[in-house]
Every structure is written in C-alpha cells, then in structure tokens.
Write a protein that holds these residues in place. Structure first.
Motif, PDB file in Angstrom:
ATOM      1  N   MET A 161      76.219 -11.973 133.338  1.00 47.63           N
ATOM      2  CA  MET A 161      76.179 -10.589 132.847  1.00 47.63           C
ATOM      3  C   MET A 161      77.233 -10.387 131.754  1.00 47.63           C
ATOM      4  N   ASN A 162      76.862  -9.678 130.737  1.00 44.49           N
ATOM      5  CA  ASN A 162      77.723  -9.517 129.559  1.00 44.49           C
ATOM      6  C   ASN A 162      78.652  -8.310 129.696  1.00 44.49           C
ATOM      7  N   MET A 196      85.708  -8.692 133.265  1.00 46.07           N
ATOM      8  CA  MET A 196      85.395  -9.377 134.522  1.00 46.07           C
ATOM      9  C   MET A 196      86.611 -10.186 134.912  1.00 46.07           C
ATOM     10  N   PRO A 197      87.273  -9.887 136.070  1.00 47.70           N
ATOM     11  CA  PRO A 197      88.554 -10.502 136.429  1.00 47.70           C
ATOM     12  C   PRO A 197      88.530 -12.023 136.407  1.00 47.70           C
ATOM     13  N   GLU A 198      87.426 -12.631 136.854  1.00 45.34           N
ATOM     14  CA  GLU A 198      87.392 -14.086 136.968  1.00 45.34           C
ATOM     15  C   GLU A 198      87.323 -14.788 135.617  1.00 45.34           C
ATOM     16  N   LEU A 199      86.946 -14.093 134.562  1.00 44.52           N
ATOM     17  CA  LEU A 199      86.762 -14.746 133.273  1.00 44.52           C
ATOM     18  C   LEU A 199      88.078 -15.272 132.687  1.00 44.52           C
ATOM     19  N   SER A 200      89.178 -14.655 133.079  1.00 45.62           N
ATOM     20  CA  SER A 200      90.472 -15.086 132.538  1.00 45.62           C
ATOM     21  C   SER A 200      91.162 -16.140 133.398  1.00 45.62           C
TER      22      SER A 200
END
Length: 364
Positions: free
Chosen positions: A326-327, A331-335
């Motif tokens: 999802m764009n 999103m916390p996990e992306l970093s």
C-alpha cells in the motif's frame, strides 16, 4: 409311434358347410389348405365344406393355415367349423397367454413359438392359435415363425420319414402334439442362446473392467421376462393334458405329452433361474458403479482439500505483501533497517507452520 386311435364317428356338416363351395377361401390369408387322408398324398382344396365331409368320411382331416387373419376372415370360417365366438376373438387378437381350452365340439390352443436372435439379444415371440375339431385343424399364425411349416412338412413326409407313405394316421390331435413339441424344442434352443449371453455378461461384470453394462443387462432381462411369459403359462395346461384333463390328447399321445412337459418344465426352470441371475448381476453392476462413483468422489474431495491447503498457505505471503504494497507515506516499518528480512522471515515461518499443521491433518 403311438397306436392309431379309433376312428371318429362321422358328424353332420355344420350349417355353413354347404354354402362353402369352390372359391370359398378366396380373399382369405390362407397359406395352405389341404386334405390329408390315410394312404393318399395331400390334396390342395378350394372348397372346405366338401373337403371337410370327405375328411370325416375317410378318417382324415382338413388343415387350413392362415397368417394374420382378422375378424372378417375368421367369420367366414366360423359357421363352417362351428368355432366358438370367444375362441375366434382370441385367435384374432394377438398377445394372448398360452393356453388350452376345451369346448364341447373342439379344442382351442394358443402357442407362442420363440426365436432367440443372438446378435441382437432379442427374443422374437410369435403366436399360433389352433382350432382342433372333428376332421379339421385350423391354425392362425401371427408373426414370423416356421413351426407350422415344419410340422406340415413332417406330416407330408409320412410315418417313419417314408415318402411313399402319406397322410397322418394319428389324426389332427397328433398334429397338435407335434406343434407343441416343436414350440417347446424352440424354447430349449432359446434357453441355450440366452445362457451364452448371460455367462458373457457375468464374466464382463466380474472381470474387473470399468465399463458399465447396466443397459445391456436390463435389455436382456426384459427379453427374458418376455420369454418367461411365453413359457410359464403353458405348464399348467400341458400338465392337465398329461393328467387326462383335456380330451384333445388321445390316449396313445399322452406319453409324448409327458415328454413335452418334461422339456417344458426344464425350460421354465432355466429361464426362471436366468431371470434371478440377471437380477443379481444387475444389482452387482449397480453396486460396482456406485463404488466407482464413490471412489471418484473421494478422490475429488482429496484434491479439493489439497488445493484448499495450498491456497491457505499462499494466502499468508499474499496478505503480508498486500499490506506492505500500500502506498502510504507514513508506515512505521518502512524506516526499519532490517524490516525487509524480518517480513520475509515472518512469511516463511507462517507458511512453514501452516504447512506442518495441514500435513499433520493429512490435507497435504
């Protein structure tokens, strides 16, 4: 050969005898009309009234053979031979039950010759109505059968198959016995043909093949039932003849009727046995078909469980990948530095755990 029965007393001709002059048989479906006198060759006649008188006077008999007669045809002969009206109706209407009926002046019989057509597995049933009276024999045939022609040929060959001896010294009653004997012999031939086909079907049903023979079994069983209708009803009247209950059989012919009864009982027992055997074979065939269908259904269920199990396993990575696909900007996990490998590990662990659980439940 049985001894010659005593001569019949001459009876005055019926009220219709005199009008039956030359050409009286014109327009009738007559196959043969002949006068049989002892020691003389058969004589073809066109005037049945005069020939009937001659037959009674000379100790012979007049034999008229009809094929497919209707009401109008037999009414022309009814007065001449004093034929009972009810018997005439039965002779005209085909599909009668085999029987022997004793009237004051004559005996009426209905016989059902059969012929087994092996390549079609069909029992071809025809019908012969017989009027046996003082000095005459009248046969009415429906359908295709060579019984009457064969018996007539035997009579014309003479006693002991000697062409030099003519006539039938034992009278029309013995001809009736010969007709019955021929019909019952045909039953034996038909039973042999049916036995071969029943054995063939039995081998195929229990031979381990996967073909469905239900239609063929049902068709043969239906033909056996038709054959049974021709055989079984004849047992009682023939037994009555053997016991002396019908006057159509001369005393000298009764041992021959006893032999016919023996063959008839054997045919009836055989056809009854094949009827029951075909019922059992059909039941076994239907059971086998049901087992095969259950086996296929079970296999389909097994396949569906495997497909469902693999679909459940595939759902885990699909769901996780869908979430992270999802764009969204925040999103916390992306970093997270090792987030990619953690997610992959979670997917592998979840799929492996699900696989082990489904395998333990025998879905895979």
């Amino acid at each position: 050969m049985p001894p010659e029965p005593p001569a019949r007393p001459q009876r005055p001709a019926g009220p219709g005898a005199r009008p039956a002059g030359p050409g009286a048989l014109s327009g009738l479906p007559v196959v043969r009309c002949e006068l049989y006198l002892p020691g003389r060759p058969p004589q073809r006649v066109d005037a049945p009234g005069a020939a009937l008188d001659e037959a009674r006077a000379g100790g012979g008999f007049l034999w008229i053979g009809l094929h497919g007669a209707d009401t109008g045809h037999l009414q022309r002969l009814q007065r001449l031979f004093d034929l009972p009206e009810l018997a005439v109706e039965d002779a005209i209407t085909a599909h009668q039950r085999p029987k022997f009926e004793q009237y004051p002046e004559l005996t009426f019989a209905v016989l059902k010759p059969v012929r087994y057509v092996d390549h079609e597995e069909v029992v071809a049933v025809s019908e012969v109505a017989v009027f046996l009276g003082d000095g005459f024999l009248l046969t009415v045939r429906h359908g295709e059968s060579g019984v009457v022609a064969d018996v007539r040929a035997e009579v014309e060959r003479g006693p002991g198959d000697d062409p030099g001896e003519h006539g039938c010294p034992h009278g029309p009653g013995h001809v009736l016995y010969r007709l019955l004997d021929r019909v019952v012999d045909g039953y034996g031939d038909a039973v042999e043909g049916i036995a071969i086909d029943v054995e063939e079907i039995e081998e195929k049903v229990f031979g381990g093949g996967e073909d469905d023979h239900s239609e063929r079994i049902y068709k043969l069983k239906r033909e056996v039932l038709e054959f049974k209708r021709a055989v079984v009803p004849l047992v009682a009247p023939v037994q009555q003849i053997v016991d002396g209950g019908l006057g159509s059989a001369a005393d000298g012919d009764r041992p021959y009727y006893r032999d016919v009864l023996d063959h008839l009982l054997r045919a009836a027992d055989a056809i009854d046995g094949y009827d029951r055997l075909l019922t059992d074979i059909l039941q076994a065939q239907l059971t086998q078909v049901g087992v095969r269908q259950n086996r296929v259904s079970a296999q389909q269920n097994e396949d569906m469980r495997k497909i469902s199990a693999w679909a459940a396993i595939a759902l885990v990575p699909t769901a996780i990948a869908g979430i992270y696909g999802m764009n969204f900007e925040h999103m916390p996990e992306l970093s997270t530095r090792y987030g990619y490998f953690v997610v992959l590990g979670v997917i592998v662990a979840a799929c492996t755990s699900l696989y082990l659980v489904l395998r333990a439940k025998e879905w895979l």
